[in-house]
Structure formats: structure tokens, C-alpha cells
Design a protein around this motif. Structure first.
Motif, PDB file in Angstrom:
ATOM      1  N   LEU A  93      39.344 -36.648 -21.671  1.00 49.96           N
ATOM      2  CA  LEU A  93      40.397 -37.323 -21.946  1.00 49.96           C
ATOM      3  C   LEU A  93      41.142 -36.193 -22.948  1.00 49.96           C
ATOM      4  CD1 LEU A  93      39.540 -41.050 -22.428  1.00 49.96           C
ATOM      5  CD2 LEU A  93      41.120 -40.105 -20.768  1.00 49.96           C
ATOM      6  N   VAL A  94      40.450 -35.585 -23.959  1.00 47.00           N
ATOM      7  CA  VAL A  94      41.070 -34.674 -25.107  1.00 47.00           C
ATOM      8  C   VAL A  94      41.046 -33.376 -24.389  1.00 47.00           C
ATOM      9  CG1 VAL A  94      40.418 -36.470 -26.651  1.00 47.00           C
ATOM     10  CG2 VAL A  94      39.012 -34.579 -26.494  1.00 47.00           C
ATOM     11  N   ARG A  95      40.405 -32.725 -23.530  1.00 45.65           N
ATOM     12  CA  ARG A  95      40.476 -31.469 -23.205  1.00 45.65           C
ATOM     13  C   ARG A  95      41.717 -31.025 -22.848  1.00 45.65           C
ATOM     14  NH1 ARG A  95      37.182 -32.208 -17.628  1.00 45.65           N
ATOM     15  NH2 ARG A  95      39.037 -32.308 -16.323  1.00 45.65           N
ATOM     16  N   LYS A  96      41.968 -29.394 -22.994  1.00 40.25           N
ATOM     17  CA  LYS A  96      43.262 -28.875 -22.753  1.00 40.25           C
ATOM     18  C   LYS A  96      43.968 -29.260 -21.418  1.00 40.25           C
ATOM     19  CE  LYS A  96      43.511 -27.037 -27.005  1.00 40.25           C
ATOM     20  NZ  LYS A  96      44.755 -27.010 -27.799  1.00 40.25           N
ATOM     21  N   GLU A  97      42.937 -29.159 -20.385  1.00 42.87           N
ATOM     22  CA  GLU A  97      43.271 -29.324 -19.172  1.00 42.87           C
ATOM     23  C   GLU A  97      44.296 -30.881 -19.091  1.00 42.87           C
ATOM     24  OE1 GLU A  97      39.992 -26.765 -18.539  1.00 42.87           O
ATOM     25  OE2 GLU A  97      40.591 -28.331 -19.805  1.00 42.87           O
TER      26      GLU A  97
ATOM     27  N   SER B 233      23.587 -19.272  -6.051  1.00 51.56           N
ATOM     28  CA  SER B 233      24.087 -18.999  -4.428  1.00 51.56           C
ATOM     29  C   SER B 233      25.373 -18.433  -4.629  1.00 51.56           C
ATOM     30  CB  SER B 233      24.240 -20.400  -3.738  1.00 51.56           C
ATOM     31  OG  SER B 233      24.773 -21.320  -4.700  1.00 51.56           O
ATOM     32  N   GLY B 234      25.982 -18.089  -5.763  1.00 45.94           N
ATOM     33  CA  GLY B 234      27.264 -17.528  -5.865  1.00 45.94           C
ATOM     34  C   GLY B 234      28.391 -18.174  -6.237  1.00 45.94           C
ATOM     35  N   GLU B 235      28.374 -19.778  -6.056  1.00 44.61           N
ATOM     36  CA  GLU B 235      29.608 -20.483  -6.245  1.00 44.61           C
ATOM     37  C   GLU B 235      29.674 -20.475  -7.918  1.00 44.61           C
ATOM     38  OE1 GLU B 235      26.937 -21.433  -4.284  1.00 44.61           O
ATOM     39  OE2 GLU B 235      27.619 -22.441  -2.433  1.00 44.61           O
ATOM     40  N   SER B 236      31.023 -20.647  -8.389  1.00 48.93           N
ATOM     41  CA  SER B 236      31.311 -20.810  -9.582  1.00 48.93           C
ATOM     42  C   SER B 236      32.589 -21.802 -10.000  1.00 48.93           C
ATOM     43  CB  SER B 236      31.477 -19.429 -10.123  1.00 48.93           C
ATOM     44  OG  SER B 236      32.650 -18.685  -9.709  1.00 48.93           O
ATOM     45  N   ALA B 237      32.915 -21.822 -10.938  1.00 48.62           N
ATOM     46  CA  ALA B 237      34.031 -22.508 -11.454  1.00 48.62           C
ATOM     47  C   ALA B 237      34.508 -22.314 -12.945  1.00 48.62           C
ATOM     48  CB  ALA B 237      34.059 -24.097 -11.116  1.00 48.62           C
ATOM     49  N   ARG B 238      35.676 -22.189 -13.313  1.00 46.15           N
ATOM     50  CA  ARG B 238      35.996 -22.162 -14.567  1.00 46.15           C
ATOM     51  C   ARG B 238      36.602 -23.135 -15.323  1.00 46.15           C
ATOM     52  NH1 ARG B 238      38.065 -15.722 -16.090  1.00 46.15           N
ATOM     53  NH2 ARG B 238      36.134 -14.662 -15.149  1.00 46.15           N
ATOM     54  N   ALA B 239      36.854 -23.332 -16.722  1.00 50.06           N
ATOM     55  CA  ALA B 239      37.596 -24.536 -17.236  1.00 50.06           C
ATOM     56  C   ALA B 239      37.863 -24.027 -18.513  1.00 50.06           C
ATOM     57  CB  ALA B 239      36.709 -25.846 -17.233  1.00 50.06           C
ATOM     58  N   GLU B 240      39.147 -24.335 -19.252  1.00 47.54           N
ATOM     59  CA  GLU B 240      39.241 -24.251 -20.575  1.00 47.54           C
ATOM     60  C   GLU B 240      39.326 -25.349 -21.235  1.00 47.54           C
ATOM     61  OE1 GLU B 240      43.200 -22.341 -22.962  1.00 47.54           O
ATOM     62  OE2 GLU B 240      42.958 -22.231 -20.688  1.00 47.54           O
ATOM     63  N   ALA B 241      38.804 -25.549 -22.645  1.00 47.59           N
ATOM     64  CA  ALA B 241      38.914 -26.607 -23.546  1.00 47.59           C
ATOM     65  C   ALA B 241      38.902 -26.002 -25.145  1.00 47.59           C
ATOM     66  CB  ALA B 241      37.805 -27.623 -23.285  1.00 47.59           C
ATOM     67  N   GLY B 242      38.827 -27.013 -25.797  1.00 49.29           N
ATOM     68  CA  GLY B 242      39.260 -26.926 -27.326  1.00 49.29           C
ATOM     69  C   GLY B 242      37.664 -26.779 -27.875  1.00 49.29           C
ATOM     70  N   SER B 243      36.522 -26.976 -27.273  1.00 48.23           N
ATOM     71  CA  SER B 243      35.055 -26.858 -27.636  1.00 48.23           C
ATOM     72  C   SER B 243      34.388 -26.162 -26.285  1.00 48.23           C
ATOM     73  CB  SER B 243      34.704 -27.911 -28.020  1.00 48.23           C
ATOM     74  OG  SER B 243      34.116 -28.941 -26.919  1.00 48.23           O
ATOM     75  N   LYS B 244      33.196 -25.605 -26.639  1.00 49.29           N
ATOM     76  CA  LYS B 244      32.595 -25.042 -25.523  1.00 49.29           C
ATOM     77  C   LYS B 244      31.934 -26.084 -24.947  1.00 49.29           C
ATOM     78  CE  LYS B 244      30.901 -21.040 -27.969  1.00 49.29           C
ATOM     79  NZ  LYS B 244      29.794 -20.001 -28.644  1.00 49.29           N
ATOM     80  N   ARG B 245      31.451 -27.226 -25.695  1.00 50.32           N
ATOM     81  CA  ARG B 245      30.693 -28.285 -24.910  1.00 50.32           C
ATOM     82  C   ARG B 245      32.107 -28.950 -23.705  1.00 50.32           C
ATOM     83  NH1 ARG B 245      28.453 -33.911 -27.700  1.00 50.32           N
ATOM     84  NH2 ARG B 245      27.966 -34.875 -25.796  1.00 50.32           N
ATOM     85  N   ALA B 246      33.107 -28.950 -24.288  1.00 51.09           N
ATOM     86  CA  ALA B 246      34.012 -29.730 -23.526  1.00 51.09           C
ATOM     87  C   ALA B 246      34.484 -28.930 -22.089  1.00 51.09           C
ATOM     88  CB  ALA B 246      35.369 -30.052 -24.243  1.00 51.09           C
TER      89      ALA B 246
END
Length: 229
Positions: free
Chosen positions: A79-83, A198-211
Motif C-alpha cells: 500500500l505504501v510503496r512508490k509504485e 532459468s533466466g526470468e527476472s523482474a524489477r521493482a522500486e520502493a522506499g525500502s529494500k524489503r518493500a
């Protein structure tokens, strides 16, 4: 202080009549156009992040009296992450009223996730400073809408769910790699990439590493489940 028609329209969209409209102006002023007489929104962003966190923590505890901390934490992060903040900002057209310098204008600043999220947090703080916590709480709950209800759909956090999905198929555990860290020390933004052997990946951005790790795991899990079969 007299404000422009577009800012009055924005205030109407978010449902708050500012007694101190200079707070709204500051909340929407990016550092790229700030001056000694025109403060930017970084201090308000810092405050708004904390107000948002308290509102969401309170709302989640009230919504589910039996949930454990381990269940509440991933809901809170979602709920609070940058996205999520940026999504809400897009819903209310915040990018259209951001006050940006020429360099940010030319590089699409009105659409940048980080600027939208920071602006959203600053607006929350502006309402808090203008009218108090109850008004800020009402604003957040109104703008976040059904997101709060959907956050309770799954008690299990995304990292655990991804781990179990992978283990069930006999694959090694994922790696979480920090690929970027931006923003000031008081309000950093982390970009995390989750990678599978296996090569799959995904990225995300947030205000903490955990989030950010949770958000990246959620994004990858949705993709894997969508193609599984």
C-alpha cells in the motif's frame, strides 16, 4: 495566496479545500524549479511518507483483528510503496500540475514514477499541515479506495509465495539484487531485481529494500503464474 485554476481544480479532485494554499503549491514544486522564495516538496514528502504509513498501519489493524505482524507487513508494503503512490498520483492527474524545471520537463518528469510518488506523499503532508491528521487520513483512505481491501486478499507475502512456487518445481531459490539506489538519504528509493536460475527476472522500486523485494517478487510471480501450464 491566490492559486491558479489548475491547482483549484486539482484540490477539488482530491476533495480538500486548502485554507493554506501555499502548502499545496509547495507540495507540487519539484527541486528542479525551487528557489529561495519557492521551497521544493522534499520536506513535505518526508512528512507525508510517515503520515501515509501511520494511516495505512492503523487501517490494516482495524480491518483485520486476527492478522499477525507477518501477514500485515506485506499488505502494508504493497500500500505504501512508490509504485502504489505513483498509481494514485496518476489517478488524480497529479503529474499535470507538478511544477518542474526545464530539464525535468524535457525528460518526461510528469510521467516519472519517482516524481509522482514523491508528489503524492507531499500532497498528503500538505493536507496534514493544513487541516490535521483526520483530514489527511480521510484523504488517503478516499484516494487509495479499494486498494486497501485488495491488500487483505492474500496473507502470505510475495517472497514466500515465489519461493514456494520455485521449490515446488525443483528450481534453486531466487536471487535479489540491488541495481540502483536514488533519492536523498532521508527518503531513498531502491530498485531491486529478482532473478531466477532459468533466466526470468523482474524489477521493482520502493522506499525500502524489503518493500522493493516484495514488489519484485510479486511482479515475477504474477508473470510466472500467468504462463504456467
Amino acid at each position: 495566496m491566490k492559486v491558479s485554476a489548475d491547482l483549484r481544480a486539482f484540490a477539488a479532485r482530491i476533495g480538500h479545500d486548502f485554507g493554506q494554499p501555499d502548502l499545496l503549491v509547495q507540495a507540487l514544486t519539484h527541486a528542479s524549479i525551487a528557489s529561495p522564495t519557492r521551497p521544493d516538496n522534499q520536506r513535505l514528502e518526508f512528512l507525508g511518507d510517515r503520515v501515509l504509513g501511520l494511516v495505512m498501519a492503523e487501517a490494516l489493524v482495524r480491518a483485520d483483528s486476527t492478522a499477525r505482524e507477518g501477514q500485515l507487513a506485506p499488505r502494508f508494503n504493497a500500500l505504501v510503496r512508490k509504485e502504489t503512490c505513483a498509481e494514485v498520483a496518476r489517478d488524480i492527474g497529479l503529474g499535470e500540475v507538478l511544477k518542474l524545471g526545464r530539464s525535468e520537463m524535457l525528460t518526461g518528469g510528469r510521467r516519472k514514477q519517482a516524481l509522482l510518488a514523491d508528489g503524492m506523499e507531499a500532497v498528503i503532508a500538505a493536507v496534514y499541515m493544513d487541516a490535521g491528521f483526520d483530514a489527511a487520513r480521510a484523504l488517503v483512505l478516499r484516494l487509495w479506495g479499494g486498494r486497501l481491501d485488495r491488500a487483505g486478499d492474500t496473507a502470505q507475502d510475495a517472497k514466500t509465495a515465489l519461493q514456494e512456487w520455485i521449490q515446488a518445481r525443483g528450481h534453486p531459490p531466487p536471487d535479489y539484487v540491488q541495481v540502483a539506489r536514488t533519492g536523498p538519504d532521508h527518503a531513498p528509493s531502491f530498485t531491486i531485481e529478482v532473478r531466477l536460475a532459468s533466466g526470468e527476472s523482474a524489477r521493482a522500486e520502493a522506499g525500502s529494500k524489503r518493500a522493493a523485494e516484495q514488489a519484485a517478487a510479486e511482479a515475477l510471480l504474477e508473470r510466472l503464474e500467468g504462463t504456467d501450464g
